[in-house]
Design a protein around this motif. Structure first.
Motif, mmCIF file in Angstrom:
data_model
loop_
_atom_site.group_PDB
_atom_site.id
_atom_site.type_symbol
_atom_site.label_atom_id
_atom_site.label_comp_id
_atom_site.label_asym_id
_atom_site.label_seq_id
_atom_site.Cartn_x
_atom_site.Cartn_y
_atom_site.Cartn_z
ATOM 1 N N PHE A 197 68.693 -36.685 121.004
ATOM 2 C CA PHE A 197 67.954 -37.157 119.827
ATOM 3 C C PHE A 197 66.816 -36.191 119.495
ATOM 4 O O PHE A 197 66.534 -35.929 118.329
ATOM 5 C CB PHE A 197 67.400 -38.561 120.099
ATOM 6 C CG PHE A 197 66.571 -39.123 118.981
ATOM 7 C CD1 PHE A 197 67.158 -39.890 117.992
ATOM 8 C CD2 PHE A 197 65.205 -38.902 118.920
ATOM 9 C CE1 PHE A 197 66.393 -40.416 116.952
ATOM 10 C CE2 PHE A 197 64.434 -39.426 117.892
ATOM 11 C CZ PHE A 197 65.034 -40.185 116.911
ATOM 12 N N PHE A 198 66.162 -35.664 120.534
ATOM 13 C CA PHE A 198 64.989 -34.811 120.344
ATOM 14 C C PHE A 198 65.347 -33.339 120.123
ATOM 15 O O PHE A 198 64.466 -32.504 119.971
ATOM 16 C CB PHE A 198 64.032 -34.983 121.533
ATOM 17 C CG PHE A 198 63.575 -36.403 121.682
ATOM 18 C CD1 PHE A 198 62.577 -36.915 120.862
ATOM 19 C CD2 PHE A 198 64.175 -37.254 122.606
ATOM 20 C CE1 PHE A 198 62.174 -38.238 120.955
ATOM 21 C CE2 PHE A 198 63.771 -38.580 122.719
ATOM 22 C CZ PHE A 198 62.772 -39.067 121.896
ATOM 23 N N ASP A 199 66.643 -33.036 120.102
ATOM 24 C CA ASP A 199 67.134 -31.705 119.744
ATOM 25 C C ASP A 199 67.684 -31.824 118.328
ATOM 26 O O ASP A 199 68.801 -32.303 118.122
ATOM 27 C CB ASP A 199 68.221 -31.263 120.721
ATOM 28 C CG ASP A 199 68.804 -29.903 120.387
ATOM 29 O OD1 ASP A 199 68.351 -29.263 119.395
ATOM 30 O OD2 ASP A 199 69.718 -29.471 121.116
ATOM 31 N N LEU A 200 66.906 -31.410 117.353
ATOM 32 C CA LEU A 200 67.275 -31.639 115.955
ATOM 33 C C LEU A 200 68.564 -30.938 115.545
ATOM 34 O O LEU A 200 69.182 -31.323 114.554
ATOM 35 C CB LEU A 200 66.120 -31.249 115.032
ATOM 36 C CG LEU A 200 64.854 -32.098 115.185
ATOM 37 C CD1 LEU A 200 63.819 -31.674 114.156
ATOM 38 C CD2 LEU A 200 65.147 -33.576 115.066
ATOM 39 N N LYS A 201 69.003 -29.942 116.305
ATOM 40 C CA LYS A 201 70.264 -29.257 115.992
ATOM 41 C C LYS A 201 71.448 -30.214 116.083
ATOM 42 O O LYS A 201 72.467 -29.992 115.427
ATOM 43 C CB LYS A 201 70.483 -28.081 116.945
ATOM 44 C CG LYS A 201 69.516 -26.947 116.730
ATOM 45 C CD LYS A 201 69.784 -25.844 117.733
ATOM 46 C CE LYS A 201 68.500 -25.091 117.975
ATOM 47 N NZ LYS A 201 68.441 -24.457 119.282
ATOM 48 N N THR A 202 71.329 -31.257 116.884
ATOM 49 C CA THR A 202 72.424 -32.223 117.027
ATOM 50 C C THR A 202 72.554 -33.116 115.796
ATOM 51 O O THR A 202 73.578 -33.768 115.616
ATOM 52 C CB THR A 202 72.216 -33.124 118.260
ATOM 53 O OG1 THR A 202 71.063 -33.954 118.045
ATOM 54 C CG2 THR A 202 72.078 -32.304 119.537
ATOM 55 N N LYS A 203 71.505 -33.216 115.002
ATOM 56 C CA LYS A 203 71.434 -34.036 113.788
ATOM 57 C C LYS A 203 71.461 -35.542 114.064
ATOM 58 O O LYS A 203 71.523 -36.344 113.147
ATOM 59 C CB LYS A 203 72.531 -33.660 112.801
ATOM 60 C CG LYS A 203 72.435 -32.218 112.346
ATOM 61 C CD LYS A 203 73.453 -31.872 111.313
ATOM 62 C CE LYS A 203 73.286 -30.404 110.942
ATOM 63 N NZ LYS A 203 74.234 -29.981 109.942
ATOM 64 N N ILE A 204 71.411 -35.918 115.346
ATOM 65 C CA ILE A 204 71.431 -37.340 115.696
ATOM 66 C C ILE A 204 70.191 -38.052 115.160
ATOM 67 O O ILE A 204 70.286 -39.152 114.613
ATOM 68 C CB ILE A 204 71.553 -37.527 117.226
ATOM 69 C CG1 ILE A 204 72.925 -37.047 117.701
ATOM 70 C CG2 ILE A 204 71.318 -38.971 117.621
ATOM 71 C CD1 ILE A 204 73.072 -37.026 119.205
ATOM 72 N N ALA A 205 69.028 -37.429 115.296
ATOM 73 C CA ALA A 205 67.784 -38.074 114.856
ATOM 74 C C ALA A 205 67.827 -38.408 113.368
ATOM 75 O O ALA A 205 67.490 -39.523 112.960
ATOM 76 C CB ALA A 205 66.581 -37.191 115.173
ATOM 77 N N GLY A 206 68.237 -37.463 112.562
ATOM 78 C CA GLY A 206 68.304 -37.694 111.119
ATOM 79 C C GLY A 206 69.293 -38.775 110.742
ATOM 80 O O GLY A 206 69.028 -39.611 109.872
ATOM 81 N N GLU A 207 70.450 -38.774 111.403
ATOM 82 C CA GLU A 207 71.469 -39.788 111.110
ATOM 83 C C GLU A 207 70.995 -41.180 111.521
ATOM 84 O O GLU A 207 71.226 -42.153 110.800
ATOM 85 C CB GLU A 207 72.770 -39.428 111.826
ATOM 86 C CG GLU A 207 73.430 -38.173 111.261
ATOM 87 C CD GLU A 207 74.630 -37.715 112.075
ATOM 88 O OE1 GLU A 207 75.031 -38.426 113.022
ATOM 89 O OE2 GLU A 207 75.167 -36.649 111.761
ATOM 90 N N ILE A 208 70.322 -41.255 112.668
ATOM 91 C CA ILE A 208 69.795 -42.548 113.117
ATOM 92 C C ILE A 208 68.679 -43.020 112.196
ATOM 93 O O ILE A 208 68.646 -44.188 111.795
ATOM 94 C CB ILE A 208 69.325 -42.449 114.586
ATOM 95 C CG1 ILE A 208 70.538 -42.327 115.504
ATOM 96 C CG2 ILE A 208 68.456 -43.649 114.965
ATOM 97 C CD1 ILE A 208 70.212 -42.051 116.960
ATOM 98 N N LEU A 209 67.787 -42.125 111.846
ATOM 99 C CA LEU A 209 66.702 -42.470 110.921
ATOM 100 C C LEU A 209 67.270 -43.041 109.627
ATOM 101 O O LEU A 209 66.783 -44.044 109.120
ATOM 102 C CB LEU A 209 65.843 -41.238 110.632
ATOM 103 C CG LEU A 209 64.806 -41.372 109.518
ATOM 104 C CD1 LEU A 209 63.797 -42.457 109.834
ATOM 105 C CD2 LEU A 209 64.105 -40.053 109.286
ATOM 106 N N GLN A 210 68.327 -42.434 109.113
ATOM 107 C CA GLN A 210 68.927 -42.902 107.867
ATOM 108 C C GLN A 210 69.448 -44.332 107.993
ATOM 109 O O GLN A 210 69.294 -45.137 107.075
ATOM 110 C CB GLN A 210 70.058 -41.972 107.436
ATOM 111 C CG GLN A 210 70.560 -42.258 106.041
ATOM 112 C CD GLN A 210 69.465 -42.128 104.991
ATOM 113 O OE1 GLN A 210 68.797 -41.120 104.902
ATOM 114 N NE2 GLN A 210 69.275 -43.171 104.202
#
Length: 121
Positions: free
Chosen positions: A56-69
């Motif tokens: 989640f804390f590695d923005l390259k994975t894009k997990i944080a942005g998808e979860i935030l959405q």
């Protein structure tokens, strides 16, 4: 996992503490959010950083942005509490800064600060 509910400014907030990773990907985040809504009736959640996968804390994975959405789409506000100083990524620091200046997703140092933030609007 423990769940406590607090009420501040007439707003119910679920505080979740877990030593195990609960949010591993977008689907587990969605499952977690729906479970909290169903079990607690709270649309504001505080969760400890340790309950979220490191990807989640590695923005390259894009997990944080998808979860935030997902949280924005379902109008659920969430605060992740913990120490974020170990992360040196400028893009993550910028993401945290921008999130903390929004009104859905926050990265805060402790539960008290998170309760105050989530109950302020």
């Amino acid at each position: 996992m423990t769940i406590n509910i607090v009420k501040e400014n007439n707003i119910k907030i679920a505080i979740v503490n877990s030593q195990e990773v609960i949010i591993k990907d977008v689907q587990s985040a969605l499952d977690f959010m729906m479970t909290m809504l169903y079990k607690t009736g709270c649309d504001r959640i505080i969760i400890n950083k340790e309950a979220i996968c490191e990807d989640f804390f590695d923005l390259k994975t894009k997990i944080a942005g998808e979860i935030l959405q997902k949280f924005v789409n379902y109008q659920v506000k969430i605060a992740i509490v913990g120490d974020f100083s170990k992360y040196s990524s400028k893009s993550l620091k910028d993401f945290i800064y921008e999130s903390n200046n929004g009104n859905h997703f926050f990265f805060l140092p402790d539960e008290l600060t998170a309760v105050r933030k989530l109950s302020s609007f």
